[in-house]
Structure formats: C-alpha cells, structure tokens
Write a protein that holds these residues in place. Sequence first.
Motif, PDB file in Angstrom:
ATOM      1  N   UNK A 362      28.347  61.926  45.409  1.00  0.00           N
ATOM      2  CA  UNK A 362      28.406  61.976  47.091  1.00  0.00           C
ATOM      3  C   UNK A 362      28.963  60.659  47.773  1.00  0.00           C
ATOM      4  N   UNK A 363      30.260  60.720  48.153  1.00  0.00           N
ATOM      5  CA  UNK A 363      30.848  59.647  48.689  1.00  0.00           C
ATOM      6  C   UNK A 363      30.887  59.501  50.330  1.00  0.00           C
ATOM      7  N   UNK A 364      30.718  58.503  50.918  1.00  0.00           N
ATOM      8  CA  UNK A 364      30.926  58.303  52.354  1.00  0.00           C
ATOM      9  C   UNK A 364      31.961  57.167  52.460  1.00  0.00           C
ATOM     10  N   UNK A 365      32.983  57.499  52.839  1.00  0.00           N
ATOM     11  CA  UNK A 365      34.164  56.516  52.779  1.00  0.00           C
ATOM     12  C   UNK A 365      34.772  56.133  54.200  1.00  0.00           C
ATOM     13  N   UNK A 366      34.865  54.982  54.450  1.00  0.00           N
ATOM     14  CA  UNK A 366      35.187  54.292  55.791  1.00  0.00           C
ATOM     15  C   UNK A 366      36.539  53.610  55.544  1.00  0.00           C
ATOM     16  N   UNK A 367      37.775  54.206  56.037  1.00  0.00           N
ATOM     17  CA  UNK A 367      39.107  53.651  55.794  1.00  0.00           C
ATOM     18  C   UNK A 367      39.013  52.292  56.449  1.00  0.00           C
ATOM     19  N   UNK A 368      39.969  51.384  56.155  1.00  0.00           N
ATOM     20  CA  UNK A 368      39.944  50.067  56.644  1.00  0.00           C
ATOM     21  C   UNK A 368      41.381  49.808  57.133  1.00  0.00           C
ATOM     22  N   UNK A 369      41.438  49.669  58.449  1.00  0.00           N
ATOM     23  CA  UNK A 369      42.438  49.383  59.140  1.00  0.00           C
ATOM     24  C   UNK A 369      43.666  50.730  59.097  1.00  0.00           C
ATOM     25  N   UNK A 370      44.173  50.837  60.580  1.00  0.00           N
ATOM     26  CA  UNK A 370      45.220  51.864  60.704  1.00  0.00           C
ATOM     27  C   UNK A 370      46.347  51.723  60.037  1.00  0.00           C
ATOM     28  N   UNK A 389      31.177  65.523  47.080  1.00  0.00           N
ATOM     29  CA  UNK A 389      30.955  65.809  48.522  1.00  0.00           C
ATOM     30  C   UNK A 389      31.641  64.352  49.218  1.00  0.00           C
ATOM     31  N   UNK A 390      32.726  64.633  49.986  1.00  0.00           N
ATOM     32  CA  UNK A 390      33.384  63.370  50.537  1.00  0.00           C
ATOM     33  C   UNK A 390      32.885  63.432  52.141  1.00  0.00           C
ATOM     34  N   UNK A 431      24.543  62.353  55.342  1.00  0.00           N
ATOM     35  CA  UNK A 431      23.888  61.922  54.162  1.00  0.00           C
ATOM     36  C   UNK A 431      22.491  62.429  53.885  1.00  0.00           C
ATOM     37  N   UNK A 432      21.977  62.354  54.944  1.00  0.00           N
ATOM     38  CA  UNK A 432      20.401  62.925  54.862  1.00  0.00           C
ATOM     39  C   UNK A 432      20.492  64.673  54.636  1.00  0.00           C
ATOM     40  N   UNK A 433      21.426  65.177  55.253  1.00  0.00           N
ATOM     41  CA  UNK A 433      21.311  66.724  54.808  1.00  0.00           C
ATOM     42  C   UNK A 433      21.767  66.923  53.610  1.00  0.00           C
ATOM     43  N   UNK A 434      22.879  66.407  52.976  1.00  0.00           N
ATOM     44  CA  UNK A 434      23.390  66.912  51.644  1.00  0.00           C
ATOM     45  C   UNK A 434      22.506  66.171  50.503  1.00  0.00           C
ATOM     46  N   UNK A 435      21.824  64.904  50.680  1.00  0.00           N
ATOM     47  CA  UNK A 435      21.289  64.440  49.287  1.00  0.00           C
ATOM     48  C   UNK A 435      20.420  65.116  48.722  1.00  0.00           C
ATOM     49  N   UNK A 436      20.374  65.316  47.399  1.00  0.00           N
ATOM     50  CA  UNK A 436      19.688  65.990  46.381  1.00  0.00           C
ATOM     51  C   UNK A 436      19.102  65.050  45.274  1.00  0.00           C
ATOM     52  N   UNK A 438      19.036  63.261  41.845  1.00  0.00           N
ATOM     53  CA  UNK A 438      19.906  63.339  40.719  1.00  0.00           C
ATOM     54  C   UNK A 438      21.614  63.004  41.118  1.00  0.00           C
ATOM     55  N   UNK A 439      21.462  63.111  42.739  1.00  0.00           N
ATOM     56  CA  UNK A 439      22.994  62.491  43.006  1.00  0.00           C
ATOM     57  C   UNK A 439      23.031  61.042  43.044  1.00  0.00           C
ATOM     58  N   UNK A 440      24.391  60.593  43.174  1.00  0.00           N
ATOM     59  CA  UNK A 440      24.830  59.156  43.064  1.00  0.00           C
ATOM     60  C   UNK A 440      25.508  59.182  44.318  1.00  0.00           C
ATOM     61  N   UNK A 441      25.139  58.565  45.341  1.00  0.00           N
ATOM     62  CA  UNK A 441      25.454  58.409  46.781  1.00  0.00           C
ATOM     63  C   UNK A 441      26.094  57.082  46.774  1.00  0.00           C
TER      64      UNK A 441
END
Length: 461
Positions: A362-370, A389-390, A431-436, A438-441
């Motif tokens: 499970x990855x939460x990504x924040x792009x850096x600079x426009x 999950x992205x 993230x709270x909703x999807x976390x299960x 065994x996941x790696x967040x």
Amino acid sequence: MMNNPLPIRDLLVPGKRAHLAGIGGVSMCPLAEVLHGMGLQIQGSDMNESDTVEHLRSLGISVAVGHNADNLGDCDLVIRSAAIHDGNPEIAGAVARGIPVYERAQAWGAIMQHYPNALCVSGTHGKTTTTSMCTHIFMAAQADPTVMIGGTLPLLRSGYRVGKGDTIILESCEYCNSFLSFFPTVAVILNVEPDHLDFFKDLQDIEHSFHKFAALVPPAGSVIVNADNPGAMESVEGLPHPVFTFGLDHPADCTAANLTEEDGRPVFDIFIRGKKYAHVTLHVYGRHNVLNALAAAAAAHALGLPGRAVEEGLAAFAGAGRRFEHKGTYHGAELYDDYAHHPDELHALLTTARELGCKRLVVAFQPHTYSRTAKLFDRFVEELKLPDVTILAEIFAAREQNTLGISSADLCRNIPGAVYCSTLEKVTEQLRQVAQPGDLILTVGAGDIYRAGEALLRQEK
C-alpha cells in the motif's frame, strides 16, 4: 549569482556576522551550526516556525520568521539556500545596501578547502544513503570526519557532525549547479538521470554539469563512477585523468562477488581490482543498496581506509532517516517511510518492498514539484501501477508555483484503482480505511507526506 568583490572564504572568519536566508533548510541548518562553531555571529530567517528553528534558537542563533529586509540588521554577508531567489526582499535589500550575497554551496565549498580530503557524493539518487554509509565507514575507522548529509542519520542523531579529522564528507547536489562550488578531492558519481528539469535543459545538459563536477578533482584525487549507469559513464568521458569504477553488471575496478541474501539482506565480498577488500553484510535491502555500498567502499579505499572499517561501518548501518525507515505498526500492517521522489527511486523502492513478502503493498505517494511531475509524468504513472493500493496526495510545491495547472488528480486518472486525496488528513483517513494485517504501507515523497503516516500511528495508541 551576485557580483561580490571578495571570495566568501575571506568573510568566513570569527567575529563576522552572517545572515542565512532559509536557515531552517536541510543543509542550511548544519551550515549555521558549523559557522557558529567557527566563531561567526549567525542569524537567519525562515518562512515557518519548526523544530529546526527552535533548535537553532536554543544555540543562541537568532531566527526571524518571514523574509524582510529589516531582518538583515548589521550583517556582513548573506548566505542563501537554493530556494531563495533574487526577488526575495532580503536578497534585494542586501544588494541595495551593498552587502555581499553568496550561495549556500559557496559557503560549503569554502569550508571544505580547510580539509586535506573532501569526499563529495553526487548522483541523481542514492546520495543520502551513500553519504551515510561513508560516514559509518569513516567513523568505524576512527577518522573523526566532518559530515553534511541531506537527511538524518541515527548514528549522528542529526544530518551532520563537526570532527577534528582530515576528511569532510558531503552530499553534493547538482541542482542549480550547486556542486560546482565545491572542491572535491574524491568525487563519487552514483548515477546521472533526467531530473531537475526546471533548471537543466535535458539529460545532456545534466551530464555536462556532472562532467564539470568531476573535472574539479585534482590529478592526485579520485573520480569514482558507476559503471552500470550510462549517464554516469557518459559524464566522465574525456576527463584528463583516469576514473575508478564500481558496478555489478559491467567490468569495474570495485565489484561484488559471492552475492547472497540472509533474510532478504545482501551479503557479499567486495573485490577491488581482483583482490578481496572486505566481506559485507548489509542491514538495508535491495540491489541498489549493494551499488551504494560499493561506491562507499571505493571511496574508503581511495582514501586509504582498511577493509575492516568497511565491514564494521556497513554492518552498523541500518539506513538513514526517511530511507525505507520503519515507523511502526498499525492494525497489523507495517508502516515505512521513504524520501523517493524520482521514478528511478520509486522503482528501486517498490520492487525492493515487493520482495519482502508482504500481503499487499500500500503506497501513499506525494509528488514533489510541479515541473518534475509534468516532465516525468508517464514514468510516474508506470511506477505507481506497481503497488496493490496507490493513494496520491496533492503535489508538494516546494520552491514552485503551479503555473502548469497540474495536479496529482491527473496522475490518478491514469492509474487504475488509484485514489486521490487533496489533503494529508484525507491521506491518513484513506490509509486507515484500507490497512489490513500483513500489509506493508509506504508513505513516499520528499515533502511532508510522512506526517500522514505519523498521524495514522497516533490513532493506534
């Protein structure tokens, strides 16, 4: 660049007052402390209150919040970060009053001239990890180095240290040609890829910059380059003195043999020109970290350190801050954070994470600079299809204004199943909703995405 009558080294002497614009930045804060320790009177300004600002104040360094020409006071010189431009009121005010203005890199360059050995680690990515590995090795050798890293190293409890030895180790960034103000005696080039395209025209322009960086090394010094990276090798074509190579896939002066894994972590022998130099057990994952370790070992060898120091230093290295850093556990899912913000870095990170045997990635990504998001858009889309999950946070502006009209929502529309979140609070909730169990967040990006993961962990308590 300002038109200054004096080289900065003539002003970096005890008693002079230096104003640092952007003093809370990742390499400005250690610069402030180093100059403070040299006997200069240091003051500065930053856009926001922060832990860094409070730390500097605790040392007796005056920090103003916000940029204003009145902040300059009676300073003798101004040093600015790369994010501070000519239109900044403090820069304009200094110019109007005839106060010389210098770049941060010029200050570091002047400092390193006081050291017989200046080890400068460059590359599009991997700089912080490799500089940290070098630090561990030189500390294991009891060489008492001075260090400047673009991140936090647990060994130092910060991103820098001031030593009394004859070596300074610096992470060296190509953005705005900053590293061309340095004076390396050992220059490491990890890789050269398209990045910072808001400043460089194209890959050839970047390679040209790295070539000029390598050419700064004196004939008695060493240029160490990744034989597996075409851009790095292209950048050292035509140098007047030989280069020392490291690599895994191509013939190289420094390479790994007998490469195996223990619990997913690389174990290997380091050979230099056919002779065994060290046996290494890493405590960080991934093939990219084997290359980083080879680069650090090659630098240590160039400066005469024994293989034992490489073995001990790398064995004690468990990663730098925000480099696949384990943050905690949330409802049975393991949460990590990483600074990756370029597609190549994302690829190395996500493929390594995949190999750890998690239930889902499970990855939460924040792009850096426009500008980076726009120019490398298709590459980002390709890599962000790898997780199960992205989640996409909005782009972190950093030094830019959104003149391109681009958003993370544009990436989201091209990644099946991805979720766009306009705020970090929404990232945390997603993230709270999807976390299960065994996941790696993974929270990923060079901005403040780590805050979303930290907020998630607070909900666990």
